[in-house]
Design an enzyme around this catalytic site. Sequence first.
Site, PDB file in Angstrom:
ATOM      1  N   ASN A   1     -56.031  -9.280 -52.741  1.00  8.27           N
ATOM      2  CA  ASN A   1     -56.691  -8.089 -52.187  1.00  8.27           C
ATOM      3  C   ASN A   1     -56.994  -7.076 -53.265  1.00  8.27           C
ATOM      4  OD1 ASN A   1     -56.184  -9.003 -49.529  1.00  8.27           O
ATOM      5  ND2 ASN A   1     -54.197  -7.958 -49.479  1.00  8.27           N
TER       6      ASN A   1
ATOM      7  N   GLY B   1     -52.528  -7.887 -53.234  1.00  9.56           N
ATOM      8  CA  GLY B   1     -52.447  -9.035 -52.321  1.00  9.56           C
ATOM      9  C   GLY B   1     -51.143  -9.769 -52.595  1.00  9.56           C
ATOM     10  N   LYS B   2     -50.460 -10.151 -51.517  1.00 12.70           N
ATOM     11  CA  LYS B   2     -49.112 -10.713 -51.712  1.00 12.70           C
ATOM     12  C   LYS B   2     -49.124 -11.996 -52.531  1.00 12.70           C
ATOM     13  CE  LYS B   2     -47.703  -8.507 -47.434  1.00 12.70           C
ATOM     14  NZ  LYS B   2     -47.226  -7.293 -48.076  1.00 12.70           N
TER      15      LYS B   2
ATOM     16  N   ASN C   1     -50.103 -11.047 -56.215  1.00 12.68           N
ATOM     17  CA  ASN C   1     -48.966 -10.322 -56.801  1.00 12.68           C
ATOM     18  C   ASN C   1     -47.874 -11.302 -57.244  1.00 12.68           C
ATOM     19  OD1 ASN C   1     -50.271  -7.952 -56.192  1.00 12.68           O
ATOM     20  ND2 ASN C   1     -48.936  -7.389 -54.480  1.00 12.68           N
TER      21      ASN C   1
ATOM     22  N   GLU D   1     -50.610 -13.570 -45.326  1.00 12.94           N
ATOM     23  CA  GLU D   1     -51.891 -12.845 -45.319  1.00 12.94           C
ATOM     24  C   GLU D   1     -53.062 -13.828 -45.342  1.00 12.94           C
ATOM     25  OE1 GLU D   1     -50.894  -8.468 -47.182  1.00 12.94           O
ATOM     26  OE2 GLU D   1     -51.662  -9.994 -48.547  1.00 12.94           O
TER      27      GLU D   1
ATOM     28  N   THR E   1     -33.812  -9.707 -47.683  1.00  9.18           N
ATOM     29  CA  THR E   1     -33.889  -8.598 -48.631  1.00  9.18           C
ATOM     30  C   THR E   1     -33.469  -7.319 -47.910  1.00  9.18           C
ATOM     31  OG1 THR E   1     -36.250  -8.307 -48.153  1.00  9.18           O
ATOM     32  CG2 THR E   1     -35.680  -9.690 -50.042  1.00  9.18           C
TER      33      THR E   1
ATOM     34  N   GLY F   1     -33.620  -4.036 -49.461  1.00  7.35           N
ATOM     35  CA  GLY F   1     -34.069  -2.862 -50.204  1.00  7.35           C
ATOM     36  C   GLY F   1     -33.073  -2.498 -51.290  1.00  7.35           C
TER      37      GLY F   1
ATOM     38  N   ASP G   1     -42.625   3.850 -56.452  1.00  6.12           N
ATOM     39  CA  ASP G   1     -43.599   3.204 -55.564  1.00  6.12           C
ATOM     40  C   ASP G   1     -43.061   1.798 -55.244  1.00  6.12           C
ATOM     41  OD1 ASP G   1     -45.754   2.063 -54.295  1.00  6.12           O
ATOM     42  OD2 ASP G   1     -47.207   2.489 -55.874  1.00  6.12           O
TER      43      ASP G   1
ATOM     44  N   ASP H   1     -42.891  -8.763 -53.371  1.00  5.87           N
ATOM     45  CA  ASP H   1     -43.619  -9.910 -53.938  1.00  5.87           C
ATOM     46  C   ASP H   1     -43.020 -10.300 -55.288  1.00  5.87           C
ATOM     47  OD1 ASP H   1     -45.286  -9.518 -51.733  1.00  5.87           O
ATOM     48  OD2 ASP H   1     -46.632  -8.219 -52.872  1.00  5.87           O
TER      49      ASP H   1
HETATM   50  O1  RIB Z   1     -46.962  -6.520 -50.813  1.00  5.05           O
HETATM   51  C1  RIB Z   1     -47.860  -5.600 -51.344  1.00  5.05           C
HETATM   52  C2  RIB Z   1     -49.267  -6.028 -51.088  1.00  5.05           C
HETATM   53  O2  RIB Z   1     -49.484  -6.020 -49.698  1.00  5.05           O
HETATM   54  C3  RIB Z   1     -50.327  -5.128 -51.669  1.00  5.05           C
HETATM   55  O3  RIB Z   1     -50.691  -5.461 -52.980  1.00  5.05           O
HETATM   56  C4  RIB Z   1     -51.441  -5.254 -50.658  1.00  5.05           C
HETATM   57  O4  RIB Z   1     -52.557  -5.932 -51.134  1.00  5.05           O
HETATM   58  C5  RIB Z   1     -50.848  -5.973 -49.448  1.00  5.05           C
HETATM   59  O5  RIB Z   1     -51.252  -7.255 -49.402  1.00  5.05           O
END
Ligand code: RIB
Length: 301
Positions: free
Chosen positions: A13, A41-42, A45, A141, A218, A220, A246, A252
């Site tokens: 993404n 995008g997962k 990433n 996703e 998980t 956190g 953040d 991921d």
């Molecule tokens: O897990 C984080 C991701 O979730 C982001 O990069 C976003 O694209 C969503 O897919």
Amino acid sequence: MYDYDLLVVGSANADLVIGVERRPAPGETVLGSDLSVHPGGKGANQSLAAARLGARSALLARVGDDAHGRLLLDSQRAAGVDTTGVLVGGAPTGIALITVDPSGDNSIVVSPGANARLTPDDIRAAGALFAAARVVSAQLEIPLETVTEVARTLPAGVRFVLNPSPPAPLPDDVLAACDPLVVNEHEAAVVLGGTAGDSPEDWARALLALGPRSVVITLGAAGALVADGRTGTVARVPSPRVEAVDTTGAGDAFTAALAWRLGLGEELAEAAAFAARVGAAAVTKAGAQESYPTADEVSAR
Ligand code: RIB
């Protein structure tokens, strides 16, 4: 023997990110920071996080024939990810609209775009990639039927790691292939179809009863819990204390690191302890892929 330590089958993404003082309530408008655009995008990433740690990783995904698709391909290639499995066209690149508040927490809405067009046929056509991988990792996703095809057609001996995010109830044959199933509390509840006791140990036992060979929950800042159905071991794994900037994409990075180290032969608890350090490092910087550490940065912590 294997060309890839990790093959990631998943989403790519463009992340459109706005910082906010607080996230809006329903019907409310808030002002935020300037917009920034990042590769995310997962799936993308995970493949990038693994490559940054030193893994030989490959991505099987679909992006649009557009500027966002090129942004994603460029970032993967710059990190050393093999992109021969990235298909181009059919729909615009997926988009994630992300707001991040001062505590580092985020809210994400994903428009799947090309991710929704990654089909079971695409999986069947990528047999050579699967045959060359030690571990295969997926998320949700992309269509569930595509992930189901991955689980059904995995070559013998290839380990399958699934993070069902965003969560959905899972077919039995997908659950049975997971080694491990990686979930947070919310994802565990959806996969279980409701709550199953008060503690992560209870959730892990209930999840194992659904068929996965192992489970990682998980937690956190509290780290993770690992449960191995073969040995009956259930153990907590701590996370280093860090100042969160953040949290986007930290899960991921955790899953990618876990999958890579399991492929190298580490035990579940040992791999999860390493993954917890990678995830902790990832929350200390803004963004998803930009925040991922190298192996040296993880050992320096
Ligand atoms: O897990 C984080 C991701 O979730 C982001 O990069 C976003 O694209 C969503 O897919």
